[in-house]
Design an enzyme around this catalytic site. Structure first.
Site, short mmCIF file in Angstrom:
data_model
loop_
_atom_site.label_atom_id
_atom_site.label_comp_id
_atom_site.label_asym_id
_atom_site.label_seq_id
_atom_site.Cartn_x
_atom_site.Cartn_y
_atom_site.Cartn_z
N CYS A 223 0.92 -1.25 0.03
CA CYS A 223 0.05 0.06 -0.17
C CYS A 223 0.96 1.19 -0.02
O CYS A 223 1.97 1.30 0.74
CB CYS A 223 -1.00 0.08 1.26
SG CYS A 223 -2.27 -1.25 1.41
N GLU B 213 7.33 -14.61 -11.68
CA GLU B 213 6.72 -13.28 -11.23
C GLU B 213 6.20 -12.48 -12.52
O GLU B 213 5.30 -11.93 -12.53
CB GLU B 213 7.82 -12.39 -10.44
CG GLU B 213 8.23 -12.72 -9.16
CD GLU B 213 9.23 -11.54 -8.62
OE1 GLU B 213 8.72 -10.85 -7.86
OE2 GLU B 213 10.35 -11.54 -9.20
N HIS C 54 17.37 -36.36 -8.16
CA HIS C 54 16.51 -36.91 -7.03
C HIS C 54 15.03 -36.59 -6.74
O HIS C 54 14.47 -36.61 -5.89
CB HIS C 54 17.26 -36.34 -5.64
CG HIS C 54 18.61 -36.83 -5.59
ND1 HIS C 54 18.91 -38.11 -4.92
CD2 HIS C 54 19.72 -35.90 -5.80
CE1 HIS C 54 20.37 -38.14 -4.69
NE2 HIS C 54 20.93 -36.96 -5.56
N TRP D 65 -2.80 -2.52 -1.76
CA TRP D 65 -2.61 -3.99 -1.97
C TRP D 65 -3.53 -4.60 -0.86
O TRP D 65 -3.11 -4.69 0.47
CB TRP D 65 -0.87 -4.51 -1.56
CG TRP D 65 -0.82 -5.85 -2.01
CD1 TRP D 65 -0.13 -6.28 -3.38
CD2 TRP D 65 -0.48 -6.84 -1.14
NE1 TRP D 65 0.03 -7.55 -2.91
CE2 TRP D 65 -0.22 -8.00 -1.89
CE3 TRP D 65 -0.78 -7.25 0.37
CZ2 TRP D 65 0.09 -9.52 -1.26
CZ3 TRP D 65 -0.78 -8.37 0.91
CH2 TRP D 65 -0.13 -9.55 0.01
N ASN E 27 -1.72 2.07 5.73
CA ASN E 27 -0.91 0.78 5.16
C ASN E 27 -0.23 0.01 6.45
O ASN E 27 -0.07 0.31 7.18
CB ASN E 27 0.42 1.76 4.47
CG ASN E 27 1.62 0.68 4.12
OD1 ASN E 27 1.41 -0.39 4.06
ND2 ASN E 27 2.58 1.34 4.21
N GLY E 28 -0.76 -1.22 6.32
CA GLY E 28 -0.35 -2.34 7.36
C GLY E 28 -1.52 -3.23 7.65
O GLY E 28 -2.41 -3.02 6.80
N GLU F 37 16.96 -17.83 -8.30
CA GLU F 37 16.72 -16.42 -8.87
C GLU F 37 16.04 -16.40 -10.39
O GLU F 37 15.03 -15.60 -10.56
CB GLU F 37 17.86 -15.32 -8.69
CG GLU F 37 17.50 -14.00 -9.20
CD GLU F 37 16.49 -13.17 -8.25
OE1 GLU F 37 16.04 -13.82 -7.28
OE2 GLU F 37 16.06 -12.10 -8.74
N LYS G 230 5.91 -4.32 -4.45
CA LYS G 230 7.46 -4.28 -4.25
C LYS G 230 7.75 -4.43 -2.87
O LYS G 230 8.64 -5.28 -2.44
CB LYS G 230 7.72 -2.96 -4.64
CG LYS G 230 9.39 -3.17 -4.92
CD LYS G 230 9.99 -2.42 -6.19
CE LYS G 230 11.39 -2.54 -5.95
NZ LYS G 230 11.75 -4.10 -6.54
N LYS H 110 12.38 -15.11 -11.05
CA LYS H 110 11.94 -13.89 -12.04
C LYS H 110 10.88 -14.30 -13.06
O LYS H 110 10.15 -13.64 -13.27
CB LYS H 110 13.31 -13.32 -12.90
CG LYS H 110 14.32 -12.48 -11.96
CD LYS H 110 13.80 -11.11 -11.68
CE LYS H 110 13.09 -11.05 -10.18
NZ LYS H 110 13.97 -10.99 -9.20
N ARG I 73 3.66 -0.44 -4.91
CA ARG I 73 3.61 -0.96 -3.41
C ARG I 73 2.16 -1.69 -3.31
O ARG I 73 1.58 -2.16 -2.47
CB ARG I 73 3.61 0.15 -2.47
CG ARG I 73 4.76 1.10 -2.48
CD ARG I 73 4.85 2.09 -1.38
NE ARG I 73 4.59 1.59 -0.11
CZ ARG I 73 5.61 1.12 0.64
NH1 ARG I 73 6.84 1.59 0.31
NH2 ARG I 73 5.34 0.74 1.96
C1 F6R Z 1 11.22 -10.53 -6.41
C2 F6R Z 1 11.18 -9.40 -5.20
C3 F6R Z 1 11.08 -9.75 -3.94
C4 F6R Z 1 11.69 -8.97 -2.79
C5 F6R Z 1 11.51 -9.60 -1.40
C6 F6R Z 1 12.14 -8.62 -0.29
O1 F6R Z 1 11.52 -9.82 -7.73
O2 F6R Z 1 11.38 -8.25 -5.59
O3 F6R Z 1 11.13 -11.17 -3.93
O4 F6R Z 1 13.17 -9.37 -2.89
O5 F6R Z 1 10.18 -9.15 -1.22
O6 F6R Z 1 12.29 -7.50 -0.47
P1 F6R Z 1 13.25 -6.45 0.06
O7 F6R Z 1 14.57 -6.95 -0.64
O8 F6R Z 1 12.74 -4.98 -0.12
O9 F6R Z 1 13.35 -6.80 1.53
#
Ligand code: F6R
Length: 613
Positions: free
Chosen positions: A2, A493, A509, A75, A101-102, A486, A608, A490, A27
């Site tokens: 949010c 997502e 395995h 969000w 927000n929260g 990773e 994010k 990616k 956000r």
């Molecule tokens: C993936 C991504 C998330 C963040 C995770 C941690 O692309 O962005 O998996 O890495 O939410 O966020 P931070 O690094 O802000 O603590």
């Protein structure tokens, strides 16, 4: 999660708020809304399910003239994305309006109490419950709003950043935070409020970061900061070191692409002033000031979530190899709910792009309570994690707006690598020769990333070829195992294709059962001591007719013969290779997402900054 924005001053509030919400959309983008209060107490609330653009369409032709207002991009947590559940919410008597927000964890109990007092609710949100609780306290205690808010906040559990306005006080915004970020921009006769500095920077560079359990009473000419005990606190004004261009797309189609292509310069910025290969030195004040503690650590525990957790996994290989200190990497979300064992001499490194991730924050607090020393590796300057750490090093990747983390990840790798190198050098666990060689290798990374990006089109062709696959497997060994994780994250997502990352040797395995002629298997097969082993794994996939896409080192003649498609990257030391090998995988997910018509900067269900548990 949010985003919140507020403004009080002489200008029209709506354009400032809407622009701010667009910047904070990373956000959350389930719904958005604004409340505008004019000087005579005339209140207009507009809110809409969907992205901020839908709200903008909805407000065309509406009364938007007020000089004070608050706005929210959501969000969803409590209640589905809908117009009703969108913020701002209005209290029962129609006087108070709030955005939040929260999460208010004990909202159900408070709601029950309010229902017995005759309150009714128009949404499913915890926010509306808190708002009416404040109204109820104000009425029943016959106190002012500030006092009612203080009483209410002492009763609630959970996390919040709220902005609250009262029709009877048309220029005043009351704000409070615990666990969710709040920045106040100080202008001349005006104030700006936001979840991060991006909505503020074009108006003022002077900001105050509000701390947990603080409350701010804001008028155009005045900012009063207090704690929940009603004691006044002197606001600490910080100068923002951020330019507007850093948060704009700069001609790219998406922030994600811009951020991928920024990596030569963001990695350079991260190394600049720290690494000097000629002199053979690394200057990192946060590390230097605590070097005895760091080099004598019995154990290093790295806490992080998501992509940052993957960076931590790479660091585990690097630090153990260079420093000979045992490293454990923990999901912050798991660590915080255990009774973790922290011994004297243990060091916690917390890794976070946003510096606001709720699980990481709470895990740090828990470790701090147990006496741990906290070292933060954070991107967002002034963020909560940066502030609660004992020491730290910023990644200097600049604002990352695309929801999928890219440039922050390579920044984390570079910083963690430098930390490992510096500790190893001071500890004497690395030879002068190897130290110098790795400094040169690290210094060369930006140029090598640049070279990789020049061939981005080759990855685009691979993405187009495999965009209709329903599953992907990513395999790597050693330091490239976290890169497999990773790469898979990616792709999930940004393209919504199911993907899994595995250590290549683990394939036999279980995951090998998935292999058929439809399954693309991405090998991160750069030259390292395990190269022959990973080539054998490629043979095993080929024998089962899987489609092989390999990321290889330039000059490797063996892997291409086994691969359906391959992409070559410049040679690098095996500990540094991950900073290079992730780049084609970022591009693969980006181009696949775009080919599938997905809004890659705002993929579904994600936000994010994950500021709720
Ligand atoms: C993936 C991504 C998330 C963040 C995770 C941690 O692309 O962005 O998996 O890495 O939410 O966020 P931070 O690094 O802000 O603590």
């Amino acid at each position: 999660m949010c985003g919140i924005v507020g403004y009080t001053g002489p200008r029209q509030a709506y354009p400032i708020i809407i622009k701010g919400l667009r910047r904070l959309e990373y956000r959350g983008y389930d719904s958005s809304g604004v409340a505008l209060l004019d000087n005579k107490g005339g209140l207009n609330i507009y809110k809409k399910k969907g992205k901020v653009a839908e709200l903008e369409d909805y407000t065309i032709g509406k009364d938007l003239g007020a000089q004070m207002g608050i706005g929210h991009t959501r969000w969803a947590t409590h209640g589905e994305p809908s117009d009703n559940n969108a913020h701002p919410h209005l209290s029962l008597n129609g006087r108070l309006t709030m955005i939040h927000n929260g999460i208010i964890e004990n909202y159900a109990q408070i709601k029950q109490e309010l229902l017995t007092k005759g309150y009714s609710f128009t949404s499913d949100t915890d926010t509306e419950v808190l708002l009416n609780f404040i109204e109820y306290i104000q009425n029943s205690n016959n106190c002012n709003l500030e006092e009612a808010l203080r009483i209410a906040l002492k009763r609630v559990t959970g996390a919040y950043c709220i902005l609250l306005i009262d029709k009877e006080n048309p220029q005043t915004i009351i704000a409070a935070r615990k666990g969710s970020p709040l920045v106040i921009g100080i202008g001349k006769g005006e104030h700006f409020l936001a979840s991060d500095a991006s909505p503020i920077i074009e108006y003022t560079k002077e900001v105050v970061y509000v701390n947990d359990y603080e409350l701010a009473i804001i008028n155009p000419d005045e900012l009063i900061l207090k704690n929940l005990g009603n004691e006044t606190i002197t606001p600490y004004i910080t100068k923002l070191d951020m330019e507007l261009a850093a948060i704009e797309k700069g001609g790219y189609d998406h922030f994600m692409l811009k951020e991928i292509f920024e990596q030569p310069s963001t990695i350079f910025d991260c190394l600049r002033g720290r690494l000097d290969a000629e002199k053979g030195s690394i200057i990192m004040s946060g590390v230097q000031e605590h070097i005895d503690q760091l080099k004598n650590a019995q154990r290093i525990i790295i806490l992080a979530c998501g992509t940052s957790w993957h960076a931590a996994l790479v660091a585990e290989y690097v630090i153990e190899e260079l420093c000979r200190i045992p490293v454990e990497v923990e999901y912050a979300s798991e660590f915080r709910y255990r009774n973790p064992i922290i011994n004297k001499g243990d060091i916690i490194i917390a890794v976070s792009q946003s510096g606001e991730t709720a699980d990481t924050l709470v895990a740090i607090e828990k470790a701090k309570e147990k006496g741990a020393f906290i070292f933060g590796v954070v991107n967002v300057v002034g963020s909560s994690i940066a502030r609660i750490s004992h020491a730290g090093a910023y990644t200097h990747a600049g604002p990352e707006i695309g929801v999928a983390s890219t440039k922050a990840f390579t920044g984390q790798l570079a910083v963690l690598f430098m930390i490992g190198l510096k500790i190893a050098y001071d500890k004497g666990s690395i030879t002068e020769d190897r130290f110098r060689k790795l400094l040169v290798e690290l210094q060369d990374v930006p140029e090598k990333v640049e070279a990789i990006l020049k061939n981005a089109n080759e990855i685009k062709k691979i993405a187009d070829k495999y965009k209709n696959a329903t599953d992907f497997l990513f395999l790597g060994r050693g330091c490239n195992f976290p890169i497999a994780l990773e790469g898979a994250l990616k792709l999930k997502e940004i393209s919504y294709i199911h993907a899994e990352g595995y250590p290549a040797a683990e394939m036999k395995h279980g995951p090998i059962a998935l292999v058929d002629e439809e399954l693309p298997v991405v090998f991160i097969a750069t030259k390292d001591p395990f190269h022959e082993k990973i080539v054998s794994n490629m043979q095993e996939i080929k024998a089962r007719k899987g489609k092989i896409i390999s990321i290889i080192t330039e000059g490797d003649l063996v892997s291409p013969s086994l691969s359906d498609d391959f992409f070559a990257i410049p040679a690098a030391d095996e500990l540094i290779a991950p900073i290079l090998s992730i780049i084609p995988l970022q591009l693969l997910s980006y181009y696949t997402g775009v080919a599938k018509g997905i809004d890659v900067d705002k993929p579904r269900n994600l936000a994010k900054s994950v500021t709720v548990e």
